[in-house]
Design an enzyme around this catalytic site. Structure first.
Site, mmCIF file in Angstrom:
data_model
loop_
_atom_site.group_PDB
_atom_site.id
_atom_site.type_symbol
_atom_site.label_atom_id
_atom_site.label_comp_id
_atom_site.label_asym_id
_atom_site.label_seq_id
_atom_site.Cartn_x
_atom_site.Cartn_y
_atom_site.Cartn_z
ATOM 1 N N HIS A 47 0.828 -1.195 0.000
ATOM 2 C CA HIS A 47 0.000 0.000 0.000
ATOM 3 C C HIS A 47 0.871 1.257 0.000
ATOM 4 O O HIS A 47 0.696 2.154 -0.839
ATOM 5 C CB HIS A 47 -0.909 -0.028 1.227
ATOM 6 C CG HIS A 47 -1.834 1.136 1.337
ATOM 7 N ND1 HIS A 47 -3.146 1.099 0.934
ATOM 8 C CD2 HIS A 47 -1.638 2.397 1.822
ATOM 9 C CE1 HIS A 47 -3.716 2.269 1.153
ATOM 10 N NE2 HIS A 47 -2.818 3.077 1.701
ATOM 11 N N GLU A 48 1.797 1.320 0.936
ATOM 12 C CA GLU A 48 2.607 2.535 1.063
ATOM 13 C C GLU A 48 3.549 2.709 -0.122
ATOM 14 O O GLU A 48 3.922 3.835 -0.451
ATOM 15 C CB GLU A 48 3.376 2.516 2.382
ATOM 16 C CG GLU A 48 2.501 2.444 3.632
ATOM 17 C CD GLU A 48 1.415 3.510 3.698
ATOM 18 O OE1 GLU A 48 1.590 4.590 3.089
ATOM 19 O OE2 GLU A 48 0.385 3.266 4.353
ATOM 20 N N GLU A 69 -4.503 7.944 -3.021
ATOM 21 C CA GLU A 69 -4.940 6.630 -2.544
ATOM 22 C C GLU A 69 -5.172 5.663 -3.700
ATOM 23 O O GLU A 69 -5.023 4.454 -3.529
ATOM 24 C CB GLU A 69 -6.207 6.788 -1.701
ATOM 25 C CG GLU A 69 -6.576 5.564 -0.887
ATOM 26 C CD GLU A 69 -5.575 5.239 0.216
ATOM 27 O OE1 GLU A 69 -5.620 4.102 0.721
ATOM 28 O OE2 GLU A 69 -4.760 6.113 0.560
ATOM 29 N N HIS A 115 1.851 4.914 -2.636
ATOM 30 C CA HIS A 115 1.996 6.332 -2.297
ATOM 31 C C HIS A 115 3.391 6.837 -2.675
ATOM 32 O O HIS A 115 3.557 7.936 -3.216
ATOM 33 C CB HIS A 115 1.774 6.533 -0.794
ATOM 34 C CG HIS A 115 0.350 6.443 -0.363
ATOM 35 N ND1 HIS A 115 -0.650 7.200 -0.922
ATOM 36 C CD2 HIS A 115 -0.244 5.688 0.608
ATOM 37 C CE1 HIS A 115 -1.809 6.927 -0.329
ATOM 38 N NE2 HIS A 115 -1.589 6.005 0.597
#
EC number: 3.4.17.19
Length: 512
Positions: free
Chosen positions: A278-279, A308, A282
């Site tokens: 997920h990160e 996101e 970003h």
């Protein structure tokens, strides 16, 4: 003597340089605050909270002063009718938008927000550790009251929740996605996902749900090494990034320096791995922003919803895909030999299970995740509207969790204290669902141009990065959010692609 035309040209040039100079100061302060936030979760000694709160409050106050600077106001006035390039128009549009909002808020109100939110994160950490909402409730009340007052100054005739959603400044802003669009997306997800989740719970499909948990424990140092190898595989630039542990995963930074964090569980490596996937999304977005625009809006991400979409793409459309587990299982077995007998298919089933008892948003599956977001947003709207008080939050939270997920939290750490976001933001969660539906929309469009599954299966992520950079990352805030989405995908933001993706994927997994 200069002609009037020459004077106008000089005035326009000087005015634009003033806008650039103020923008850089504002954004430098914001990034410095990111580093203080990172340090407070990763490195700061436990007793450092009071000084850190003061430091972050001072930075917020300085940002407000730059955003409302009289010289900036004069420069923006000069540029109102000036002939500008496309990029200059975008830069002025974004700076003017924040100037107009910030100058409508009295300095004492802005100072109150800074004072309240600067120490709220430390209050949240202590309350979460104690699993006691009442320990955070007074802080939460001050946060809600301060932002409600802010909204009343910004647009006194509008719904304060909508004002908070559309008019915020800085990194947490989500501009150009109206609340009507949000409501349409939420309505679609309620209508489609609640019955789909119920069907899944009634399914007799036998997934390998314990493929990881049956083989615990998992050494934390080995997990950290696994996460580094995962970031290598995905293509992180270590010259501009680092990985650490934090209570709640996050990724903050600039084109030149991104701090990635995740958290670890000895019961399963998936908590850390999914956090890193997920990160990384970003981080890839931040690294893909144009370096030559650092310090102005074109060098900044186009709102948290778009941000996101990048993280949810890598977490879900890559990390929860069959091709990824065909690629990744050998790497996972190298770090954890106890998984030698776990097949890629079993791993795929384990990471895509729809839980009967999921309490924690960041550990949720793709479907129940959105129920977490919707219930939080309904709590926020009730608070801002004065329909409930902060003391009512745990009960409303539990009731909504029961309604959407069929479970009730066992304590406040499983309930309204599980996320740190309310320590500074309201609304705080809508962007996660906006990002998820946009990720599905981008994924569908990407598959028209690339053999995405084949690329993932062979670990060739560069074409995927190139596609995302061309469509999303390199533009920063050059376009409004709605325009960026239409340019990237050919149509307005919609939940339909996510619904189609969910039906197909989970219908096959659960034999629906």
């Amino acid at each position: 003597m200069a002609t009037n035309s020459q004077e106008d040209d000089l005035s326009t040039e000087a005015a634009f340089e003033t806008v650039l100079e103020k923008s850089k100061r504002i954004l430098d302060l914001e990034k410095a605050d990111f580093m203080l936030r990172w340090d407070s979760d990763v490195m700061m000694p436990e007793g450092g909270g009071p000084a850190r709160a003061s430091q972050r409050s001072s930075i917020a106050a300085a940002q407000h002063r730059y955003r409302t600077d009289e010289d900036l106001g004069r420069a923006l006035k000069i540029l109102e009718d000036a002939e500008l390039t496309r990029d200059q128009v975008a830069i002025v549009r974004e700076v003017r938008r924040e100037y107009d909002v910030e100058t409508s808020v009295p300095s004492e109100v802005q100072d109150r927000i800074s004072e309240v939110t600067s120490g709220a994160h430390e209050d949240w950490k202590r309350a979460k550790e104690a699993k006691d909402w009442s320990a955070f409730a007074p802080t939460m009340e001050r946060v809600v009251d301060a932002w409600a007052e802010w909204a009343d100054h910004v647009d006194p005739d509008n719904d304060p929740f909508e004002t908070l959603w559309t008019k915020r400044s800085g990194y947490h802003a989500q501009r150009y996605v109206d609340l009507e669009t949000v409501d349409q997306i939420f309505d679609t997800l309620r209508e489609e996902l609640v019955p789909l989740i119920a069907e899944i719970h009634d399914s007799d499909a036998d997934l390998a749900t314990d493929a990881f948990t049956a083989n615990d424990p998992y050494d934390v140092d080995a997990q950290h090494s696994l996460c580094e190898d995962t970031l290598d595989l995905l293509g992180v630039d270590w010259d501009r990034a680092r990985l650490d542990e934090a209570p709640h995963p996050f990724s903050y930074g600039t084109q030149y320096d991104v701090r990635i964090s995740t958290r670890f569980s000895e019961a399963t490596p998936m908590v850390a791995l999914q956090g890193v996937l997920h990160e990384f999304g970003h981080t890839a977005y931040t690294h893909g922003l144009p370096q030559d625009h650092y310090g102005d809006p074109i060098g900044e991400p186009r709102g948290l919803g778009v941000h996101e979409s990048q993280s949810r793409f890598f977490e879900n459309h890559v990390g929860r895909s069959e091709p990824f587990w065909e690629l990744f299982m050998p790497t996972l077995r190298e770090h954890f030999p106890q998984l030698a007998d776990v097949s890629p298919q079993e791993a795929y089933e384990a990471v895509n299970q729809v839980y009967d008892d999921n309490y924690i948003r960041v550990e949720a599956d793709e479907l129940t995740y959105h129920m977490h977001i919707i219930l939080r947003t309904e709590v926020e709207r009730a608070l801002v509207a004065g329909e409930i008080g902060v003391e009512d939050v745990p009960e409303m939270w539990a009731d909504k969790t029961d309604e959407y997920l069929g479970i009730r939290p066992e304590n406040d750490a499983q309930g309204p204290l599980q996320d740190p976001h309310w320590a500074g933001q309201i609304p705080a969660f809508i962007t996660y669902t906006i990002g998820s539906v946009l990720a599905a929309q981008l994924d569908a469009k990407m598959r028209e141009d690339l053999a995405v599954d084949d690329l993932i299966r062979t670990g060739e992520f560069e074409p995927i990065h190139d596609w995302m950079t061309e469509r999303i990352r390199r533009h920063g805030q050059r376009y409004r959010t709605d325009e960026l989405i239409e340019r990237a995908t050919g149509e307005p933001l919609t939940a339909e692609y996510f619904v189609d993706y969910a039906r197909e994927k989970y219908g096959e997994l659960y034999d629906l």
